[in-house]
Enzyme design. Sequence first.
Site, PDB file in Angstrom:
ATOM      1  N   LYS A 222     -13.737  19.034  13.726  1.00  0.00           N
ATOM      2  CA  LYS A 222     -14.791  18.671  13.053  1.00  0.00           C
ATOM      3  C   LYS A 222     -14.852  17.728  11.961  1.00  0.00           C
ATOM      4  O   LYS A 222     -13.782  17.371  11.487  1.00  0.00           O
ATOM      5  CB  LYS A 222     -15.327  19.931  12.013  1.00  0.00           C
ATOM      6  CG  LYS A 222     -15.930  21.267  13.130  1.00  0.00           C
ATOM      7  CD  LYS A 222     -16.222  22.362  11.944  1.00  0.00           C
ATOM      8  CE  LYS A 222     -16.798  23.521  12.857  1.00  0.00           C
ATOM      9  NZ  LYS A 222     -18.166  23.421  13.638  1.00  0.00           N
TER      10      LYS A 222
ATOM     11  N   ARG B 278     -18.497  31.552  21.227  1.00  0.00           N
ATOM     12  CA  ARG B 278     -18.661  32.267  22.545  1.00  0.00           C
ATOM     13  C   ARG B 278     -17.487  32.797  22.888  1.00  0.00           C
ATOM     14  O   ARG B 278     -17.796  33.709  23.998  1.00  0.00           O
ATOM     15  CB  ARG B 278     -19.693  31.235  23.273  1.00  0.00           C
ATOM     16  CG  ARG B 278     -18.983  29.913  23.544  1.00  0.00           C
ATOM     17  CD  ARG B 278     -20.012  29.035  23.859  1.00  0.00           C
ATOM     18  NE  ARG B 278     -20.510  28.291  22.808  1.00  0.00           N
ATOM     19  CZ  ARG B 278     -21.486  27.205  23.012  1.00  0.00           C
ATOM     20  NH1 ARG B 278     -21.977  27.010  24.154  1.00  0.00           N
ATOM     21  NH2 ARG B 278     -22.000  26.676  21.869  1.00  0.00           N
TER      22      ARG B 278
HETATM   23  N1  BES Z   1     -18.999  27.802  13.597  1.00  0.00           N
HETATM   24  C1  BES Z   1     -19.718  26.827  14.405  1.00  0.00           C
HETATM   25  C2  BES Z   1     -21.114  26.761  14.066  1.00  0.00           C
HETATM   26  C3  BES Z   1     -21.820  26.622  12.550  1.00  0.00           C
HETATM   27  C4  BES Z   1     -22.234  25.200  12.231  1.00  0.00           C
HETATM   28  C5  BES Z   1     -21.632  27.531  11.852  1.00  0.00           C
HETATM   29  C6  BES Z   1     -22.632  25.167  10.797  1.00  0.00           C
HETATM   30  C7  BES Z   1     -22.249  27.405  10.419  1.00  0.00           C
HETATM   31  C8  BES Z   1     -22.455  26.020   9.753  1.00  0.00           C
HETATM   32  C9  BES Z   1     -19.372  26.884  15.760  1.00  0.00           C
HETATM   33  O1  BES Z   1     -18.215  27.346  16.128  1.00  0.00           O
HETATM   34  C10 BES Z   1     -19.670  25.358  16.294  1.00  0.00           C
HETATM   35  O2  BES Z   1     -18.795  24.629  16.029  1.00  0.00           O
HETATM   36  N2  BES Z   1     -20.694  25.101  17.157  1.00  0.00           N
HETATM   37  C11 BES Z   1     -20.511  23.910  17.878  1.00  0.00           C
HETATM   38  C12 BES Z   1     -21.053  24.131  19.125  1.00  0.00           C
HETATM   39  C13 BES Z   1     -21.048  22.998  20.024  1.00  0.00           C
HETATM   40  C14 BES Z   1     -19.642  22.383  20.151  1.00  0.00           C
HETATM   41  C15 BES Z   1     -21.621  23.196  21.423  1.00  0.00           C
HETATM   42  C16 BES Z   1     -21.901  23.261  17.002  1.00  0.00           C
HETATM   43  O3  BES Z   1     -22.558  23.885  16.627  1.00  0.00           O
HETATM   44  O4  BES Z   1     -21.750  22.020  16.887  1.00  0.00           O
HETATM   45 ZN    ZN Z   2     -16.622  25.941  16.277  1.00  0.00          ZN
END
Ligand code: BES
Ligand code: ZN
Length: 483
Positions: free
Chosen positions: A262, A336
């Site tokens: 991230k 997931r």
């Molecule tokens: N934990 C994150 C989602 C999240 C985002 C939680 C902001 C709280 C605040 C999750 O694991 C994630 O990173 N999801 C990705 C999925 C994508 C790579 C398909 C996302 O939402 O960007």
């Molecule tokens: Zn994630």
Amino acid sequence: MGTILTSLKLSKNISNTGNIVYFISENSTLTQFDFSKEEEQFVHYQITELKHELIILNRYSHWIYLLLPKSAKTETALLERLRILGAKVSNHANANHIGSVHIDGTKAAAARVLAVAEGMLLNNYQFIQYKSDAKEKANRLKEIVIVSNSIDELEIHRLSVITEATLWARDLVNEPVNKLNAIGLAENISAKIRAVGGKAEVLNLQKIEALKMGGLLAVNKGSVDPPTFTVLEWKPENAVNAKPIVLVGKGVVYDSGGYSLKPGSSMETMKCDMAGGAAVSALVYAVASLKLPVHLIALIPATDNRVVGNAYVPGDIITMMDGTTVEVLNTDAEGRLILADALTYAKKFDPMLVLNFATLTGSAGRAIGSQGIVAMQSDARGFFDSLSESGFVVHERLVEFPMWDEYKEQIFSKIADLKNIGGAEAGAITAGKFLEHFTAYPFIHFDIAAPAFLEKADSYRGLGGTGIGVRLVFDFLKKLTSV
Ligand code: BES
Ligand code: ZN
Ligand code: ZN
């Protein structure tokens, strides 16, 4: 953990010398207060000219709080206004080092009186134990006394427990991973559930390997800490349900994104990625404490998602607990993967209903922000509608997204059964479809990514972890068990 609990009490007598909240209406005569002429003019001006909903009078030996909420379109919207006003009262009380506040509930409906108290209790939360001057900064408000003849001790007890559970969920979310890793989380949760008569079992790495939980194991490869899979149960003899309700909560104790790292600013809040696990644990805690007649199981798969030499990488193909093969194209879509194995594990209980809570996608937050929960159901229409109604009652509102099959095409892989990301559009839905693949029972998924953690305080929801989901499902279970 940091929470200092505010005690909630019931009394039959109004104190005329203590700090007290009164409900008034536009045409109240105010004679009961024996105000001076100046005071009466002041109140009148605040009501008619300034349209204030909360009027505060300094009587030197104590404060008087007058509540006059603006009319709301619905009763549930009014309850929310009252929670917000309750939050303002507790802010004022703390700013003035007040230890105890009474609420005169003799002239208002029980639900409205309880809403004010609820706003005060939830707002009184602080997470400051790591500050050196935590003692001086601690809120002074320690006691809320409801004066009422129509509210009984059970209702008071229920509100205390449900707010305590919500604040515990907030604590779990607010603790960073260096203070609470997967093992710490599992131990903390288990101890708390056992203390109220529930069962708790923590499956360790060997057990998780034996069960072939390929999703949880893949995400955990980048961690130096082992994963945990916590199973909680509350099974009273008088349960109204023959088959259990299973709650599943995402327990990613920290989400760096893994190799699909991230960007820095999105990583700042990622200790919140176990908010689903915290919410379902808090639910079992509340239900067991109050001995609700409902058979409940909670599953919390937990690990951090990090980068080290042997971490899983984009391109890996993994085999999930149920044999499904998944092409991992983004290590940041880890939630997931661990949840899929928990949903597979849930099948062995032949559940009446499975409720999944997860901070799953940024996409859910982009769609509706933090004002509600993105939710999806399959084969659970009736339950969904009941939860949706509870959403308005507790102001944790649901927005239903579709589970149409066309969305599933986005997660078909050319070389494995599924891939763990869809296309650029409808990310919250493709994540939901991925989860649904592993279910075989009535299923509702709640994507709480945005409302689970607030970077700016929002009234009684506070700053940081909100504990969202706890009050929602509790209200639903209350209806189900009709207590
Ligand atoms: N934990 C994150 C989602 C999240 C985002 C939680 C902001 C709280 C605040 C999750 O694991 C994630 O990173 N999801 C990705 C999925 C994508 C790579 C398909 C996302 O939402 O960007
Ligand atoms: Zn994630
Ligand atoms: Zn995550």
